[in-house]
Motif scaffolding. Sequence first.
Motif, mmCIF file in Angstrom:
data_model
loop_
_atom_site.group_PDB
_atom_site.id
_atom_site.type_symbol
_atom_site.label_atom_id
_atom_site.label_comp_id
_atom_site.label_asym_id
_atom_site.label_seq_id
_atom_site.Cartn_x
_atom_site.Cartn_y
_atom_site.Cartn_z
ATOM 1 N N GLN A 101 43.383 9.843 -12.640
ATOM 2 C CA GLN A 101 42.152 10.464 -13.127
ATOM 3 C C GLN A 101 40.991 10.205 -12.176
ATOM 4 N N PRO A 102 40.046 11.141 -12.098
ATOM 5 C CA PRO A 102 38.893 10.906 -11.217
ATOM 6 C C PRO A 102 38.150 9.634 -11.613
ATOM 7 N N ILE A 103 37.542 8.983 -10.636
ATOM 8 C CA ILE A 103 36.904 7.684 -10.877
ATOM 9 C C ILE A 103 35.546 7.849 -11.560
ATOM 10 N N GLY A 104 34.810 8.858 -11.154
ATOM 11 C CA GLY A 104 33.452 9.053 -11.673
ATOM 12 C C GLY A 104 32.532 9.390 -10.510
ATOM 13 N N VAL A 105 31.514 8.554 -10.309
ATOM 14 C CA VAL A 105 30.603 8.765 -9.181
ATOM 15 C C VAL A 105 31.049 7.840 -8.052
ATOM 16 N N VAL A 106 31.262 8.415 -6.873
ATOM 17 C CA VAL A 106 31.730 7.616 -5.732
ATOM 18 C C VAL A 106 30.764 7.769 -4.552
ATOM 19 N N GLY A 107 30.779 6.771 -3.668
ATOM 20 C CA GLY A 107 29.883 6.786 -2.503
ATOM 21 C C GLY A 107 30.664 6.998 -1.218
ATOM 22 N N CYS A 108 30.145 7.865 -0.345
ATOM 23 C CA CYS A 108 30.778 8.116 0.952
ATOM 24 C C CYS A 108 29.734 7.883 2.046
ATOM 25 N N ASN A 148 29.518 9.259 15.230
ATOM 26 C CA ASN A 148 30.285 9.721 16.399
ATOM 27 C C ASN A 148 30.970 11.076 16.184
ATOM 28 N N LEU A 149 31.440 11.313 14.943
ATOM 29 C CA LEU A 149 32.037 12.611 14.611
ATOM 30 C C LEU A 149 31.361 13.028 13.309
ATOM 31 N N PRO A 150 30.109 13.471 13.389
ATOM 32 C CA PRO A 150 29.287 13.514 12.166
ATOM 33 C C PRO A 150 29.849 14.359 11.025
ATOM 34 N N LEU A 151 29.988 15.667 11.204
ATOM 35 C CA LEU A 151 30.446 16.496 10.081
ATOM 36 C C LEU A 151 31.944 16.279 9.818
ATOM 37 N N TYR A 152 32.666 16.042 10.880
ATOM 38 C CA TYR A 152 34.116 15.810 10.839
ATOM 39 C C TYR A 152 34.441 14.642 9.895
ATOM 40 N N LEU A 153 33.785 13.496 10.082
ATOM 41 C CA LEU A 153 34.119 12.328 9.258
ATOM 42 C C LEU A 153 33.439 12.360 7.893
ATOM 43 N N PHE A 154 32.275 13.001 7.825
ATOM 44 C CA PHE A 154 31.563 13.141 6.547
ATOM 45 C C PHE A 154 32.447 13.923 5.567
ATOM 46 N N THR A 155 33.016 15.033 6.054
ATOM 47 C CA THR A 155 33.828 15.898 5.190
ATOM 48 C C THR A 155 35.215 15.298 4.927
ATOM 49 N N TRP A 156 35.676 14.460 5.825
ATOM 50 C CA TRP A 156 36.977 13.783 5.664
ATOM 51 C C TRP A 156 36.973 12.895 4.414
ATOM 52 N N LYS A 157 35.782 12.448 4.021
ATOM 53 C CA LYS A 157 35.649 11.636 2.801
ATOM 54 C C LYS A 157 35.287 12.500 1.599
ATOM 55 N N ILE A 158 34.316 13.389 1.822
ATOM 56 C CA ILE A 158 33.787 14.180 0.703
ATOM 57 C C ILE A 158 34.864 15.104 0.128
ATOM 58 N N ALA A 159 35.646 15.738 1.004
ATOM 59 C CA ALA A 159 36.620 16.733 0.533
ATOM 60 C C ALA A 159 37.635 16.124 -0.455
ATOM 61 N N PRO A 160 38.296 14.983 -0.124
ATOM 62 C CA PRO A 160 39.239 14.437 -1.113
ATOM 63 C C PRO A 160 38.534 13.925 -2.370
ATOM 64 N N ALA A 161 37.324 13.388 -2.203
ATOM 65 C CA ALA A 161 36.594 12.867 -3.379
ATOM 66 C C ALA A 161 36.318 14.005 -4.360
ATOM 67 N N LEU A 162 35.864 15.139 -3.847
ATOM 68 C CA LEU A 162 35.565 16.290 -4.717
ATOM 69 C C LEU A 162 36.859 16.891 -5.273
ATOM 70 N N ALA A 163 37.867 17.005 -4.407
ATOM 71 C CA ALA A 163 39.132 17.607 -4.845
ATOM 72 C C ALA A 163 39.714 16.835 -6.027
ATOM 73 N N ALA A 164 39.549 15.504 -5.990
ATOM 74 C CA ALA A 164 40.118 14.666 -7.058
ATOM 75 C C ALA A 164 39.274 14.705 -8.331
ATOM 76 N N GLY A 165 38.139 15.408 -8.297
ATOM 77 C CA GLY A 165 37.339 15.584 -9.518
ATOM 78 C C GLY A 165 36.177 14.615 -9.668
ATOM 79 N N ASN A 166 35.827 13.919 -8.575
ATOM 80 C CA ASN A 166 34.683 12.997 -8.634
ATOM 81 C C ASN A 166 33.382 13.702 -8.292
ATOM 82 N N CYS A 167 32.272 13.077 -8.640
ATOM 83 C CA CYS A 167 30.972 13.497 -8.109
ATOM 84 C C CYS A 167 30.586 12.486 -7.028
ATOM 85 N N VAL A 168 29.874 12.953 -6.020
ATOM 86 C CA VAL A 168 29.718 12.169 -4.798
ATOM 87 C C VAL A 168 28.248 11.942 -4.445
#
Length: 485
Positions: free
Chosen positions: A143-150, A155-175
């Motif tokens: 189950q989604p955790i709830g509110v999570v921090g990323c 060095n890879l700004p959008l690349y690494l930002f989205t690498w965290k945000i995408a799975p967090a959102l996909a799993a049903g969390n708010c970020v």
Amino acid sequence: MNLSIPYHLENFIGGNFIGPLSGNFIDNVNPATGEMYAQIPDSNSKDINVAVKAAKKAFTAWSATTVQERFTILNNIAALIDANLDELALAETTDNGKPLWLSKQVDIPRASANFRFFATGIMHFANESHSMEDKAVNYTLRQPIGVVGCISPWNLPLYLFTWKIAPALAAGNCVIAKPSEVTPVTAFLLGKICKEAGLPDGVLNIVHGTGQHCGEAIVKHPEIKAISFTGSTRAGERIASVAAPMFKKLSLELGGKNPNIIFNDCNWEKMLTQTIRSSFANQGQICLCGSRVLIERNAYDNFKKHFIDIVTKMKVGDPLDETSKQGAIVSKAHFDKVMNCINIAKEEGGKILCGGKAVKPTGRCANGYFIEPTIIEGLGQNCKTNQEEIFGPVITIQPFDTVEEALQLANNSTYGLAASVWTQDISKANYIASKLESGIVWVNCWLVRDLRTPFGGMKNSGVGREGGWDALRFFTEAKNICVQF
Ligand code: NAD
């Protein structure tokens, strides 16, 4: 869509763009020119409190969406990133100093790939089930955790930002997400893209600011239940010390000092091309770069000659110039740090075989922060230069005689993120790969990435793994339900 960049960037909270509550801003500099061109919110715990309220409000509805709905929205985000490739790549290069061709070929396409990958991933993410013969059956809800921090680095700004945000959102969390204060612009633009893509208000909140004021407020907030962090080992240690006593879930992707082991029997041409990349891509500012190049002694002189020959011809300069192989170092502070590391290497007795100096381009980039690709030899494994992360276009080369010596040199590090091995002897390659203290090993290649594989480091390079199921497991809480017949 309108992806213009205002002088004052704003936080993206509850679907609105708003300034920092303190009214304070931080300068944002283009490292290729040395000019300030925007200011970003200097947010603090008050802004984080507002963001958490917005995220909590959004969570009930977002966590109840079907995977099909999340799949559709994440794919919309990916499509909008692709549709705005040119604007996003230019913004990334202006902010970070990396060559524009690199932003276009790697950083921005990878950001959309991250959303697409986890959009699909969540459609296939299944609950496990364990039956106990004829006695009972267990099923494990994720189950989604709830509110999570990323929290992500520069060095890879959008690349690494989205690498965290995408799975967090996909799993049903708010970020609640914070990009690096050094490279905030593409994260700001992502807020606009998410709104346009139909992501409900408050599901993703992007807050800008320093690690000390904004990052720590995320880590300390009692209602943020998990922290996914990529950055330095120093900051990771601090974050762990704050988050661990609060029993937060923690994923830490930290620094590296990666060995690149080269044997005489390797495919020489491929090794040279890829070692140029693994040493100097993105100005050597990739956590996976191989900064310690170890070469079998009978190939050492040959390697040195050919490698230096290529490196001295590499063009360093304006990131907008298609022929620049290397752009600017990300900031004045980081430029000073790397130059200082080169001085330390000299003091330790290292011989600069090529590079070692700042580059002063003429014209537009005359005041930018550029450093020549630098190769150093003559240093032992225990010196500062070979132990501490430099994170710039600086490598050392060292000879070795045997497989065991190569392993001993490679593993003599507090870090354990990535390693490369170059040999045509498959048994030797597999043996070395099994013995390396490293989360990732590339054999006869470098930075070949399959997003399904576990990504992360051992030792001081981190805790946990990102990518594939690991990321979706991190961003969900496992609940086992046992039903007896
Ligand atoms: P950094 O640790 O200075 O900052 C990273 C992020 O953390 C930034 O957003 C920063 O504002 C924030 N931050 C800093 N201190 C914080 C604190 N106490 N609490 C909360 N947030 C805090 O790192 P950097 O200089 O931006 O990035 C370079 C480092 O990142 C290098 O060490 C590199 O190896 C590492 N890195 C690791 C990986 C990996 O996957 N292992 C990938 C990329 C970069």
